[in-house]
Design a protein around this motif. Structure first.
Motif, mmCIF file in Angstrom:
data_model
loop_
_atom_site.group_PDB
_atom_site.id
_atom_site.type_symbol
_atom_site.label_atom_id
_atom_site.label_comp_id
_atom_site.label_asym_id
_atom_site.label_seq_id
_atom_site.Cartn_x
_atom_site.Cartn_y
_atom_site.Cartn_z
ATOM 1 N N VAL A 30 0.806 -1.224 0.000
ATOM 2 C CA VAL A 30 0.000 0.000 0.000
ATOM 3 C C VAL A 30 0.839 1.274 0.000
ATOM 4 O O VAL A 30 0.296 2.356 -0.239
ATOM 5 N N ASP A 32 2.803 2.538 -2.071
ATOM 6 C CA ASP A 32 2.823 3.258 -3.343
ATOM 7 C C ASP A 32 1.540 4.044 -3.572
ATOM 8 O O ASP A 32 1.482 4.910 -4.460
ATOM 9 N N VAL A 33 0.515 3.753 -2.779
ATOM 10 C CA VAL A 33 -0.770 4.455 -2.904
ATOM 11 C C VAL A 33 -0.931 5.491 -1.799
ATOM 12 O O VAL A 33 -1.417 6.600 -2.033
ATOM 13 N N ILE A 34 -0.531 5.132 -0.589
ATOM 14 C CA ILE A 34 -0.606 6.036 0.559
ATOM 15 C C ILE A 34 0.829 6.292 1.025
ATOM 16 O O ILE A 34 1.539 5.357 1.387
ATOM 17 N N ASP A 35 1.263 7.546 1.019
ATOM 18 C CA ASP A 35 2.639 7.845 1.398
ATOM 19 C C ASP A 35 2.873 7.528 2.870
ATOM 20 O O ASP A 35 1.923 7.472 3.663
ATOM 21 N N ARG A 93 9.180 1.031 0.454
ATOM 22 C CA ARG A 93 9.076 1.580 -0.899
ATOM 23 C C ARG A 93 10.294 1.209 -1.737
ATOM 24 O O ARG A 93 10.289 1.365 -2.956
ATOM 25 N N SER A 209 -2.593 11.845 1.670
ATOM 26 C CA SER A 209 -3.082 10.983 0.586
ATOM 27 C C SER A 209 -4.051 9.962 1.167
ATOM 28 O O SER A 209 -3.672 9.146 2.003
ATOM 29 N N PRO A 211 -6.823 6.821 0.648
ATOM 30 C CA PRO A 211 -7.112 5.739 -0.294
ATOM 31 C C PRO A 211 -8.460 5.968 -0.972
ATOM 32 O O PRO A 211 -9.423 6.398 -0.338
ATOM 33 N N THR A 212 -8.503 5.692 -2.249
ATOM 34 C CA THR A 212 -9.736 5.905 -3.009
ATOM 35 C C THR A 212 -10.325 4.601 -3.537
ATOM 36 O O THR A 212 -11.514 4.558 -3.867
ATOM 37 N N GLU A 213 -9.515 3.566 -3.629
ATOM 38 C CA GLU A 213 -9.998 2.282 -4.129
ATOM 39 C C GLU A 213 -10.164 1.300 -2.980
ATOM 40 O O GLU A 213 -9.472 1.392 -1.948
ATOM 41 N N SER A 216 -7.104 -0.502 -1.212
ATOM 42 C CA SER A 216 -6.310 0.376 -0.363
ATOM 43 C C SER A 216 -7.033 0.700 0.934
ATOM 44 O O SER A 216 -6.411 0.799 2.000
#
Length: 299
Positions: A30, A32-35, A93, A209, A211-213, A216
């Motif tokens: 995760v 890469d989606v949430i810093d 990361r 940031s 999560p939108t999906e 995530s």
């Protein structure tokens, strides 16, 4: 709450280490989606209310008395709740959860070494041999993960950040031994609240940031509930029955769980990484089995 049976305590220890292992595996997926900053903040924002409720109903603490220790609690929050996960998630990361777990497996031996140097705790030959063996294993894992050799060392940034994270966790553990009179879940809840309060303005300036999906969102909920709340609850339930040294040995299961998950997810694991991991675990077991002779009291 009454102590659990020894069998139940063992299951609690296995569950706690499995949840903490999940933090590595899910965290790698995760970041890469949430810093890392947002993930650390959101994690404790989700966990703080359940932790407060668990502390209140299980430990029945004197909250005012606990908050009088706020200077030490604040330092512990900065180290264990903020700096450690930030370094860990940033490391994930750049390196794999498997490599990160193999390096972090040296943490128990490192804590023992610092306790000897700072707290003047005694250490026997098994302890010193275990620490040396673990450090050799970590060097092998780092070199294997970066594809380097001893004549051309190029350390992977993620592996270097893992060394930073375990150094921070060691400091957190050593300083935590100075925290007396505050129950463990209560201390964790207060530190989580301090972390949320401290990181919120920082994240507001740098941007959060979210999560939108669905994957995530579920990953964030897992990290906020199971490693942050469930693991602490199971760990403290187990330590009502078994000794802390016994519980510490179970932390080695984290590496087993993470490597198993990595194999299932198709993460490549080289022979040198396996060798380094075995040396680290062997060193930790040696350190855990160390029984130094007690010092003779002064006349």
């Amino acid at each position: 709450m009454k102590p659990v049976s020894r069998g139940a305590a063992v299951l609690c220890l296995v569950g706690a280490t499995a949840f903490w292992a999940g933090n590595y595996v899910i965290g790698e997926a995760v970041v890469d989606v949430i810093d890392p900053l947002s993930l650390t903040l959101l994690r404790w924002a989700i966990a703080v209310v359940p932790l407060v409720l668990l502390a209140h109903f299980i430990e029945h603490p004197d909250w005012r008395a606990a908050l009088r220790r706020w200077p030490l609690l604040l330092v512990l929050a900065l180290l264990g709740m903020a700096a450690f996960p930030l370094a860990l998630y940033e490391a994930l990361r750049h390196t794999t959860a498997v490599n990160a777990s193999l390096i972090s497996a040296v943490n128990p031996a490192l804590i023992t070494l610092v306790a000897v140097l700072v707290l003047r705790e005694l250490l026997g030959w098994r302890g010193w041999s275990g620490i040396a063996l673990s450090l050799v294993g970590v060097v092998i894992v780092i070199l294997a993960g970066s594809g380097s050799t001893l004549t051309a060392v190029e350390v992977n940034l993620g592996d270097l950040l893992m060394l930073v994270s375990i150094a921070v966790w060691t400091a957190y553990t050593i300083l935590g031994r100075r925290l007396h009179g505050v129950p463990p879940i209560t201390a964790t809840a207060i530190q989580a609240g301090m972390t949320v309060a401290g990181l919120t303005p920082v994240a507001a300036v740098n941007g959060i940031s979210l999560p939108t999906e669905a994957p995530s969102v579920w990953a964030l909920l897992f990290i906020g509930i199971f490693p942050s709340v469930g693991a602490y609850l199971l760990w403290n339930l187990a330590l009502r029955t078994v000794q802390a040294s016994t519980g510490g040995v179970f932390l080695n299961l984290m590496t087993v769980f993470i490597v198993a998950a990595g194999l299932l997810l198709g993460t490549p694991i080289g022979g040198m990484q396996v060798l380094g991991g075995l040396l680290v675990l062997g060193g930790v077991i040696l350190t855990a089995r160390d029984r130094p002779r007690a010092p003779v009291p002064a006349a």
